[in-house]
Structure formats: structure tokens, C-alpha cells
Design a protein around this motif. Structure first.
Motif, short mmCIF file in Angstrom:
data_model
loop_
_atom_site.label_atom_id
_atom_site.label_comp_id
_atom_site.label_asym_id
_atom_site.label_seq_id
_atom_site.Cartn_x
_atom_site.Cartn_y
_atom_site.Cartn_z
N ASP A 12 -14.29 -4.96 10.20
CA ASP A 12 -13.71 -6.32 10.11
C ASP A 12 -12.83 -6.45 8.88
OD1 ASP A 12 -15.16 -6.80 12.34
OD2 ASP A 12 -16.62 -8.14 11.44
N LYS A 13 -13.26 -5.86 7.78
CA LYS A 13 -12.37 -5.71 6.63
C LYS A 13 -11.68 -4.37 6.84
CE LYS A 13 -12.38 -6.06 1.56
NZ LYS A 13 -13.24 -6.28 0.38
N VAL A 14 -10.40 -4.43 7.10
CA VAL A 14 -9.64 -3.26 7.55
C VAL A 14 -9.70 -2.14 6.52
CG1 VAL A 14 -7.35 -2.47 8.24
CG2 VAL A 14 -8.06 -4.80 8.73
N ILE A 15 -9.75 -0.91 7.02
CA ILE A 15 -9.52 0.24 6.15
C ILE A 15 -8.04 0.61 6.30
CG2 ILE A 15 -10.13 2.63 5.61
CD1 ILE A 15 -12.48 0.73 5.29
N MET A 16 -7.28 0.53 5.22
CA MET A 16 -5.86 0.91 5.27
C MET A 16 -5.62 1.95 4.19
SD MET A 16 -2.67 0.69 3.77
CE MET A 16 -1.05 1.06 4.43
N GLN A 17 -5.14 3.12 4.60
CA GLN A 17 -4.82 4.16 3.63
C GLN A 17 -3.37 4.58 3.81
OE1 GLN A 17 -7.96 7.16 4.33
NE2 GLN A 17 -8.63 6.74 2.25
N ALA A 18 -2.61 4.49 2.73
CA ALA A 18 -1.26 5.03 2.72
C ALA A 18 -1.30 6.35 1.97
CB ALA A 18 -0.32 4.05 2.01
N GLY A 26 0.84 -1.20 0.00
CA GLY A 26 0.00 0.00 0.00
C GLY A 26 0.87 1.24 0.00
N SER A 27 1.84 1.29 0.92
CA SER A 27 2.81 2.40 0.94
C SER A 27 3.62 2.41 -0.35
CB SER A 27 3.75 2.26 2.14
OG SER A 27 3.11 2.66 3.32
N GLY A 28 4.00 1.21 -0.80
CA GLY A 28 4.77 1.11 -2.05
C GLY A 28 3.98 1.61 -3.24
N GLY A 29 2.66 1.36 -3.22
CA GLY A 29 1.81 1.79 -4.33
C GLY A 29 1.71 3.30 -4.43
N GLU A 30 1.60 3.96 -3.28
CA GLU A 30 1.49 5.43 -3.36
C GLU A 30 2.84 6.05 -3.72
OE1 GLU A 30 2.44 8.08 -1.36
OE2 GLU A 30 3.29 7.13 0.40
N ILE A 31 3.95 5.43 -3.30
CA ILE A 31 5.27 5.90 -3.73
C ILE A 31 5.41 5.74 -5.24
CG2 ILE A 31 7.74 5.39 -3.65
CD1 ILE A 31 7.36 4.64 -0.69
N ARG A 32 5.03 4.56 -5.74
CA ARG A 32 5.09 4.28 -7.19
C ARG A 32 4.27 5.30 -7.98
NH1 ARG A 32 1.21 -0.24 -7.87
NH2 ARG A 32 -0.13 1.56 -7.49
N ASP A 33 3.06 5.59 -7.50
CA ASP A 33 2.18 6.49 -8.24
C ASP A 33 2.73 7.91 -8.27
OD1 ASP A 33 0.52 4.42 -8.77
OD2 ASP A 33 -1.04 4.96 -7.35
N ARG A 34 3.39 8.33 -7.18
CA ARG A 34 3.94 9.68 -7.19
C ARG A 34 5.20 9.76 -8.06
NH1 ARG A 34 5.47 11.30 -2.42
NH2 ARG A 34 4.74 9.42 -1.41
N LEU A 35 5.99 8.70 -8.09
CA LEU A 35 7.14 8.68 -8.99
C LEU A 35 6.69 8.81 -10.44
CD1 LEU A 35 9.19 5.78 -7.38
CD2 LEU A 35 9.99 8.13 -7.63
N ALA A 36 5.51 8.24 -10.76
CA ALA A 36 5.00 8.24 -12.14
C ALA A 36 4.08 9.42 -12.42
CB ALA A 36 4.26 6.92 -12.41
N GLY A 37 3.93 10.33 -11.46
CA GLY A 37 3.05 11.48 -11.66
C GLY A 37 3.61 12.42 -12.71
N GLY A 38 2.78 12.84 -13.67
CA GLY A 38 3.25 13.70 -14.75
C GLY A 38 4.36 13.01 -15.51
N LYS A 39 5.50 13.70 -15.67
CA LYS A 39 6.66 13.07 -16.32
C LYS A 39 7.66 12.60 -15.26
CE LYS A 39 6.04 16.20 -20.19
NZ LYS A 39 6.52 17.45 -20.79
N GLY A 40 7.22 12.55 -14.02
CA GLY A 40 8.08 12.07 -12.95
C GLY A 40 8.17 13.07 -11.81
N SER A 41 8.04 12.60 -10.58
CA SER A 41 8.17 13.46 -9.41
C SER A 41 8.78 12.64 -8.28
CB SER A 41 6.81 14.04 -9.00
OG SER A 41 5.93 13.01 -8.59
N LEU A 42 9.19 13.31 -7.23
CA LEU A 42 9.93 12.65 -6.16
C LEU A 42 9.12 12.55 -4.87
CD1 LEU A 42 13.42 14.33 -6.68
CD2 LEU A 42 12.72 12.04 -7.36
N PRO A 43 9.15 11.39 -4.20
CA PRO A 43 8.47 11.25 -2.90
C PRO A 43 9.30 11.86 -1.78
CG PRO A 43 9.46 9.16 -3.53
CD PRO A 43 9.75 10.12 -4.65
N LEU A 44 8.64 12.39 -0.75
CA LEU A 44 9.35 12.99 0.38
C LEU A 44 9.01 12.30 1.70
CD1 LEU A 44 9.19 16.85 -0.25
CD2 LEU A 44 11.21 15.40 -0.27
N ALA A 45 7.72 12.24 2.04
CA ALA A 45 7.33 11.72 3.35
C ALA A 45 5.97 11.04 3.24
CB ALA A 45 7.27 12.85 4.38
N GLY A 46 5.74 10.04 4.11
CA GLY A 46 4.51 9.25 4.03
C GLY A 46 3.74 9.22 5.33
N THR A 47 2.51 8.76 5.21
CA THR A 47 1.64 8.57 6.37
C THR A 47 0.82 7.31 6.15
OG1 THR A 47 -0.11 9.58 7.72
CG2 THR A 47 -0.23 9.95 5.37
#
Length: 431
Positions: free
Chosen positions: A364-370, A264-285
Motif C-alpha cells: 500500500d505504501k509503494v516501493i519505488m526504486q530508481a 527519485g530518478s533525479g536523486g540517483e542522477i544527482r548522487d552519481r554526478l557527485a560521486g567521488g570528484k564527479g562522474s557521468l550518468p549513462l542509463a537508468g532503470t
């Protein structure tokens, strides 16, 4: 070839190389493995638990990179194996397996491509593979088969189930809502987009990429003059954009908290790296919502009714393992997880009525948001339109069956399918 280091009665390091090891390399590896000597045997007949042959671990990726930095070349893979008894079974079968011996073919994968299957009964195949197709979708696929005058193949039906799943198409969010017999003028998704439509303010990009961008400050960059060869450093101003991203991983985290939350965390990092023509991740929650943990006795509201019969993990397991998974991925990748929140909730509706009428509600089905923030250059915030003649480069390693059915399986109730199908739909973490 595979070389073994360590103690065959406790722990063995298997080193896969493309050529024989020199005396100097053996000395370096012995030092690296904390003075564990080379075992001068081509195979070791004993029981071990270690990673599956088909899945290179994050530990191996790091270990191989360390050897490269030590001036050692030609090493493909390094894995750890722990000696166990014949009856030992306390290991995670998702990522590990028990070996009767270690030998030269321990990392070999001899799997031939399966033949294409023509589907006679789409409804039965849907249930067998856990594709979450509705009756309407099954009817539609049957009509397509009739129209093109041939049976659909397994890959066609499987592919349709993923791209048309709730996870990918947001059919509920985009659907027509009828409340008390009256059709609503707008969908949930349009309502969500309405805020940015009414108040675009500093929004650069939203709802058209895997990440959103807002205008950022002018930034002074200290970097080499050119990126493709050694060059002098210089300072240069550029207009920046700030990236914002959230990724839900509810089903994977419910079934396998560590790998589910990590990807989940990896997915949001991947999506930001691929944003536009490329961008850099800084911090997560990361945010987790589960049923009551029942961690402490002095919480009377948690004791009002019995804990659920958890299919895979208890809420306490999930909160610990998911937190570890999300922070593990982010920290190893280089994006620290700096904040987060937890909400636990259970409720009995109609509690005053008879037990049969009462309805228990909870996460019961967890809500997980990265989630996370990052930055990029304003000139690179929007994608160009592909043109004829453009070359396509595909990045990434081997693809496994794991994770391939995740879009469809996550659209169903947890426990609806066989555990093998559900566990198979969870990706494994490798930052």
C-alpha cells in the motif's frame, strides 16, 4: 516587467524581462508562440490557471533557454496560463493555482522571513509539524534544552528530526537485533556490507559515498585538449570506473507519483554526478511495487477481497504516473530510462480464520526504486579530505519549504499526518 502574448480567452504566455522588448524581439516571440500576438495590456482581468509564483516550471526553464539560443537576452521567466471559468477547480494544487487576473506582480513573492520560535513543548511541536520524533528523542531534546539552559528553537528541533530520521540514520538497519531473546552479533547493515567485505574483487568504493564504483575498462576519450578555453580535439586513454546507484522514493511516490518518482530518478542522477570528484550518468532503470492494479477482470487472484480505501492514489494511478515521472526526468536530463520492472502483491494472512483475525498485507505504501549506471575516471573516484583554506562553492537555486520535511515524514506510516504536511514533504520535479 511582464509582457503577455496569446489570446486572453484561451491561453496566455507571460514573459518576464529585465527591460522593454524591441520590435525585433516581439516578432521573434510572436513566431515562437505559434503566431500568438503580443497583448498590449499591462494586466488582464480574467480567471486563469497557471504555475505558482514561487515555482519556476521545467517548461519555463526550457523556454527561456530556447529564447537565448534565438539571440534574445534579458528574459527571466516564461510561463503558460490557461483561461478558466470562476468556478473551475480541476487542477493540481501542488504545482498550480487559480489567478483572478494576470498583472505585473504575478511572479512577485513578498514573503518576509519568519521570526525564530522558541519551543515550549517539544512533544506538541513534534505532532504539529509531523517530525516523527520518538518518545526517546523528545526526552533527549528536552534534556539538551535543560543542559544548555535555554529553549530549543524551531529550526534546531526541525533540523534534528531530519538528520536523525530513519531515512537518514538507518536506525533500524544499524540497530541491535534481538530474536527470541538472543542478541544477534551483527546488524542488518553489517550483513549487507559483508558481501563486499568478503569479496572486494574490483570494488573501488562502496558504502562511503552516495554512489558505488567498480573498476572499468581502459577508455579512449575524444575531447578538447583543455576544458577552460577553445582548443584542438585529441584522443587520450584513461582508466575508467563504472558507477552503480539505487535510490528509494517510497513515500513521495505513494503520495504524488509523478513528482515522487521523477525526483527519485533525479536523486540517483544527482548522487552519481557527485560521486567521488564527479562522474557521468549513462542509463537508468525504475522498479515499482504496488498493491493489485485490478486492471483486468480475468485475474481471479486480484478479486479475492475488496480493494483498499486509497488515501491519495490508486495502484493503477501510481503505476502510470510514476512511470511517466521517472522517464520524464531521465529523458529531459539526458539519461534515458531504458528498463524497469513492476511487482503487484496483496495477501490475506489467516484467511481461514474469522474476519477479525485475518490480516491484509500488500504494497500500500509503494516501493519505488530508481537505479542507474554511469562512468567516471579512476583518478576521480575517491574524494579528497577538505583542508583549511579550501573554498566552498554552493550550487543550486532557491530553496522552497517543499521537500524539507521529507526525511522525517517518509519515516512514518503514510496517512499518519495531515495531508498538507505529507504533500509538503514531496519535492517537485525540475530536470
Amino acid at each position: 516587467m511582464i509582457h503577455f502574448f496569446g489570446n486572453k480567452n484561451s491561453k496566455v504566455f507571460a514573459v518576464q524581462t529585465t527591460k522593454e522588448l524591441t520590435t525585433e524581439t516581439i516578432a521573434k516571440l510572436t513566431w515562437l508562440f505559434a503566431d500568438q500576438p503580443k497583448i498590449n495590456e499591462a494586466s488582464i482581468d480574467a480567471f486563469f490557471v497557471g504555475p505558482r509564483a514561487a515555482m519556476i516550471t521545467p517548461w519555463s526553464t526550457n523556454a527561456v533557454e530556447i529564447t537565448q539560443n534565438m539571440g534574445i537576452s534579458d528574459i527571466i521567466r516564461i510561463e503558460e496560463f490557461t483561461a478558466v471559468s470562476e468556478g473551475f477547480s480541476d487542477f493540481d494544487p501542488m504545482i498550480s493555482e487559480k489567478f483572478k487576473s494576470l498583472h505585473q506582480d504575478s511572479f512577485a513573492i513578498d514573503i518576509q522571513p519568519e521570526a525564530i520560535i522558541e519551543i515550549d513543548d517539544i512533544a506538541a511541536y513534534n505532532n504539529q509539524e509531523g517530525l516523527s520524533l520518538s518518545e526517546e528523542e523528545v526526552e533527549y531534546l528536552e534534556s539538551v534544552a535543560k543542559k544548555i539552559d535555554r529553549k530549543l528553537t524551531d529550526s534546531e528541533v526541525f533540523g534534528f528530526s531530519q538528520v536523525n530520521s530513519e531515512h537518514c540514520r538507518h536506525k533500524i538497519f544499524n540497530g541491535t537485533f534481538v530474536i527470541d531473546g538472543e542478541e544477534m552479533p551483527t546488524s542488518l547493515f553489517k550483513l549487507i556490507k559483508e558481501t563486499s567485505k568478503q569479496n572486494p574483487n574490483d570494488i573501488v568504493s562502496a558504502y562511503k559515498d552516495n554512489v558505488a564504483f567498480i573498476k572499468g575498462p581502459k577508455v579512449e576519450q575524444f575531447a578538447p585538449k583543455t576544458a577552460d578555453k577553445p582548443d584542438f580535439y585529441q584522443t587520450q586513454d584513461f582508466d575508467s570506473v563504472i558507477s552503480l546507484k539505487a535510490e528509494t522514493h517510497n513515500f513521495p511516490t505513494t503520495v504524488e507519483p509523478f513528482n515522487g518518482a521523477a525526483t527519485g530518478s533525479g536523486g540517483e542522477i544527482r548522487d552519481r554526478l557527485a560521486g567521488g570528484k564527479g562522474s557521468l550518468p549513462l542509463a537508468g532503470t525504475a522498479v515499482y511495487m504496488t498493491s493489485y492494479s485490478r486492471l483486468e477482470e480475468k485475474r481471479p487472484w486480484e478479486q479475492k477481497f475488496e480493494a483498499g480505501d486509497w488515501l491519495y492514489q490508486t495502484p493503477m494511478d501510481i503505476l502510470i504516473k510514476a512511470s511517466n515521472g521517472a522517464s520524464d526526468f531521465g529523458n529531459k536530463f539526458g539519461q534515458p530510462l531504458i528498463t524497469g520492472s513492476v511487482l503487484t502483491f496483496e495477501h490475506k494472512e489467516n484467511a481461514a480464520s474469522s474476519e477479525a483475525e485475518a490480516r491484509r498485507l500488500g504494497f500500500d505504501k509503494v516501493i519505488m526504486q530508481a537505479g542507474g549506471i554511469g562512468y567516471g575516471k579512476a583518478e576521480q573516484a575517491l574524494k579528497d579530505t577538505p583542508k583549511d583554506g579550501d573554498e566552498i562553492v554552493i550550487l543550486g537555486g532557491e530553496n522552497y519549504r517543499i521537500g524539507m520535511g521529507g526525511a522525517a515524514v517518509s519515516s512514518a506510516d503514510t496517512g499518519e499526518f495531515a495531508s498538507g504536511i505529507e504533500l509538503n514533504a514531496v519535492q517537485r520535479s525540475n530536470p
